[in-house]
Design a protein around this motif. Structure first.
Motif, PDB file in Angstrom:
ATOM      1  N   GLU A 166       1.444 -23.210  43.915  1.00 23.16           N
ATOM      2  CA  GLU A 166       1.055 -22.473  42.713  1.00 23.16           C
ATOM      3  C   GLU A 166       1.695 -21.080  42.684  1.00 23.16           C
ATOM      4  N   LYS A 167       1.773 -20.436  43.855  1.00 23.78           N
ATOM      5  CA  LYS A 167       2.383 -19.109  43.937  1.00 23.78           C
ATOM      6  C   LYS A 167       3.865 -19.167  43.570  1.00 23.78           C
ATOM      7  N   LEU A 168       4.585 -20.136  44.097  1.00 24.73           N
ATOM      8  CA  LEU A 168       6.000 -20.297  43.771  1.00 24.73           C
ATOM      9  C   LEU A 168       6.205 -20.564  42.286  1.00 24.73           C
ATOM     10  N   LEU A 169       5.367 -21.397  41.722  1.00 24.61           N
ATOM     11  CA  LEU A 169       5.469 -21.709  40.297  1.00 24.61           C
ATOM     12  C   LEU A 169       5.269 -20.441  39.468  1.00 24.61           C
ATOM     13  N   SER A 170       4.321 -19.617  39.868  1.00 27.06           N
ATOM     14  CA  SER A 170       4.061 -18.364  39.175  1.00 27.06           C
ATOM     15  C   SER A 170       5.230 -17.390  39.323  1.00 27.06           C
ATOM     16  N   LEU A 171       5.751 -17.240  40.547  1.00 28.40           N
ATOM     17  CA  LEU A 171       6.891 -16.344  40.784  1.00 28.40           C
ATOM     18  C   LEU A 171       8.121 -16.778  39.990  1.00 28.40           C
ATOM     19  N   LEU A 172       8.389 -18.065  39.961  1.00 27.24           N
ATOM     20  CA  LEU A 172       9.531 -18.584  39.200  1.00 27.24           C
ATOM     21  C   LEU A 172       9.360 -18.323  37.706  1.00 27.24           C
ATOM     22  N   GLY A 173       8.124 -18.441  37.230  1.00 21.11           N
ATOM     23  CA  GLY A 173       7.840 -18.198  35.815  1.00 21.11           C
ATOM     24  C   GLY A 173       8.043 -16.744  35.419  1.00 21.11           C
ATOM     25  N   GLN A 174       7.911 -15.822  36.380  1.00 22.62           N
ATOM     26  CA  GLN A 174       8.078 -14.391  36.112  1.00 22.62           C
ATOM     27  C   GLN A 174       9.504 -13.902  36.341  1.00 22.62           C
ATOM     28  N   ASP A 175      10.344 -14.712  36.964  1.00 24.97           N
ATOM     29  CA  ASP A 175      11.719 -14.327  37.272  1.00 24.97           C
ATOM     30  C   ASP A 175      12.514 -14.205  35.973  1.00 24.97           C
ATOM     31  N   LEU A 176      13.114 -13.031  35.743  1.00 23.08           N
ATOM     32  CA  LEU A 176      13.833 -12.778  34.496  1.00 23.08           C
ATOM     33  C   LEU A 176      15.128 -13.576  34.367  1.00 23.08           C
ATOM     34  N   LEU A 177      15.670 -14.066  35.467  1.00 23.44           N
ATOM     35  CA  LEU A 177      16.896 -14.869  35.412  1.00 23.44           C
ATOM     36  C   LEU A 177      16.621 -16.315  35.019  1.00 23.44           C
ATOM     37  N   ILE A 178      15.361 -16.736  35.148  1.00 19.04           N
ATOM     38  CA  ILE A 178      15.000 -18.136  34.927  1.00 19.04           C
ATOM     39  C   ILE A 178      14.374 -18.310  33.549  1.00 19.04           C
ATOM     40  N   GLU A 179      14.899 -19.261  32.803  1.00 13.62           N
ATOM     41  CA  GLU A 179      14.384 -19.543  31.460  1.00 13.62           C
ATOM     42  C   GLU A 179      13.099 -20.362  31.512  1.00 13.62           C
ATOM     43  N   SER A 180      13.088 -21.402  32.348  1.00 12.11           N
ATOM     44  CA  SER A 180      11.900 -22.247  32.431  1.00 12.11           C
ATOM     45  C   SER A 180      11.821 -22.916  33.795  1.00 12.11           C
ATOM     46  N   VAL A 181      10.612 -23.281  34.148  1.00 15.99           N
ATOM     47  CA  VAL A 181      10.351 -23.993  35.401  1.00 15.99           C
ATOM     48  C   VAL A 181       9.184 -24.947  35.160  1.00 15.99           C
ATOM     49  N   ALA A 182       9.259 -26.100  35.784  1.00 15.41           N
ATOM     50  CA  ALA A 182       8.183 -27.090  35.659  1.00 15.41           C
ATOM     51  C   ALA A 182       8.104 -27.868  36.964  1.00 15.41           C
ATOM     52  N   PRO A 183       6.888 -28.274  37.330  1.00 11.79           N
ATOM     53  CA  PRO A 183       6.783 -29.159  38.505  1.00 11.79           C
ATOM     54  C   PRO A 183       7.537 -30.450  38.214  1.00 11.79           C
ATOM     55  N   ASN A 184       8.150 -31.011  39.241  1.00 12.65           N
ATOM     56  CA  ASN A 184       8.866 -32.270  39.075  1.00 12.65           C
ATOM     57  C   ASN A 184       7.833 -33.385  38.931  1.00 12.65           C
ATOM     58  N   ARG A 185       8.027 -34.213  37.925  1.00 11.24           N
ATOM     59  CA  ARG A 185       7.099 -35.314  37.672  1.00 11.24           C
ATOM     60  C   ARG A 185       7.830 -36.634  37.797  1.00 11.24           C
ATOM     61  N   GLU A 186       7.154 -37.571  38.421  1.00 14.97           N
ATOM     62  CA  GLU A 186       7.682 -38.927  38.516  1.00 14.97           C
ATOM     63  C   GLU A 186       6.969 -39.752  37.454  1.00 14.97           C
ATOM     64  N   GLN A 187       7.727 -40.395  36.605  1.00 11.34           N
ATOM     65  CA  GLN A 187       7.147 -41.213  35.553  1.00 11.34           C
ATOM     66  C   GLN A 187       7.616 -42.650  35.709  1.00 11.34           C
ATOM     67  N   ARG A 188       6.686 -43.541  35.629  1.00 11.15           N
ATOM     68  CA  ARG A 188       7.016 -44.967  35.671  1.00 11.15           C
ATOM     69  C   ARG A 188       6.503 -45.586  34.382  1.00 11.15           C
ATOM     70  N   LEU A 189       7.426 -46.105  33.633  1.00 11.57           N
ATOM     71  CA  LEU A 189       7.042 -46.690  32.340  1.00 11.57           C
ATOM     72  C   LEU A 189       6.558 -48.122  32.480  1.00 11.57           C
ATOM     73  N   ILE A 190       6.974 -48.769  33.532  1.00 13.37           N
ATOM     74  CA  ILE A 190       6.551 -50.151  33.753  1.00 13.37           C
ATOM     75  C   ILE A 190       5.913 -50.233  35.119  1.00 13.37           C
ATOM     76  N   SER A 191       4.694 -50.694  35.173  1.00  9.62           N
ATOM     77  CA  SER A 191       4.033 -50.815  36.461  1.00  9.62           C
ATOM     78  C   SER A 191       4.161 -52.251  36.974  1.00  9.62           C
ATOM     79  N   THR A 192       4.145 -52.379  38.266  1.00  8.52           N
ATOM     80  CA  THR A 192       4.191 -53.717  38.872  1.00  8.52           C
ATOM     81  C   THR A 192       2.843 -54.015  39.453  1.00  8.52           C
ATOM     82  N   PRO A 193       2.435 -55.273  39.411  1.00  2.40           N
ATOM     83  CA  PRO A 193       1.112 -55.628  39.918  1.00  2.40           C
ATOM     84  C   PRO A 193       0.986 -55.458  41.414  1.00  2.40           C
TER      85      PRO A 193
END
Length: 155
Positions: free
Chosen positions: A128-155
């Protein structure tokens, strides 16, 4: 009976793609303004999404020097920018750069990186601290946690 084809003509392609999405059962859900949940989620039958601890997607502001260049000069400037920005992320935040996106850098002039912090992967507070620091960095436009998305699930 009339035959319908998708031939690559603007509106016809959009209609065909929309039809295929509806038929396949894939729906994109975007919350309305007053609705809970600030981020868009992709859902389908059995979809899953999870955040990967300690991993972020970071995008730097566009560099006009790159967007005003062409050809080999543009490629060279984008490569140099990505190298310098990757070193910045490593030295300032202790990230390991998993991947940089050179095609995005060449077309938009923006450096985009998939980065990882082993420390943040183990410690939720540090994440959370890193995410906050990155969000305040003037050189950085945007930051987001990396998300894994699976559109099809397997049983």
């Amino acid at each position: 009976m009339e035959e319908h084809r998708c031939r690559g003509q603007g509106r016809v392609v959009v209609v065909c793609v929309a039809f295929m999405l509806v038929v396949s059962g894939l729906f994109i859900y975007l919350p309305a303004k007053g609705e809970a949940g600030g981020s868009a989620t992709v859902s389908s039958a059995g979809s899953q999404e999870k955040t990967i601890a300690g991993e972020y997607i970071v995008m730097f502001h566009a560099k006009s020097r790159i967007t005003s260049s062409t050809g080999e000069t543009r490629r060279a400037l984008a490569a140099l920018m990505l190298e310098l920005q990757g070193e910045y992320l490593a030295s300032r935040y202790g990230f390991a750069v998993v991947r940089s996106y050179d095609a995005i850098a060449e077309t938009t002039g923006k450096g985009m990186f998939h980065v990882r912090s082993d420390l943040a992967a183990r410690d939720r507070n540090m994440e959370e601290k890193l995410l906050s620091l990155l969000g305040q960095d003037l050189l950085i436009e945007s930051v987001a946690p990396n998300r894994e998305q699976r559109l099809i699930s397997t049983p």
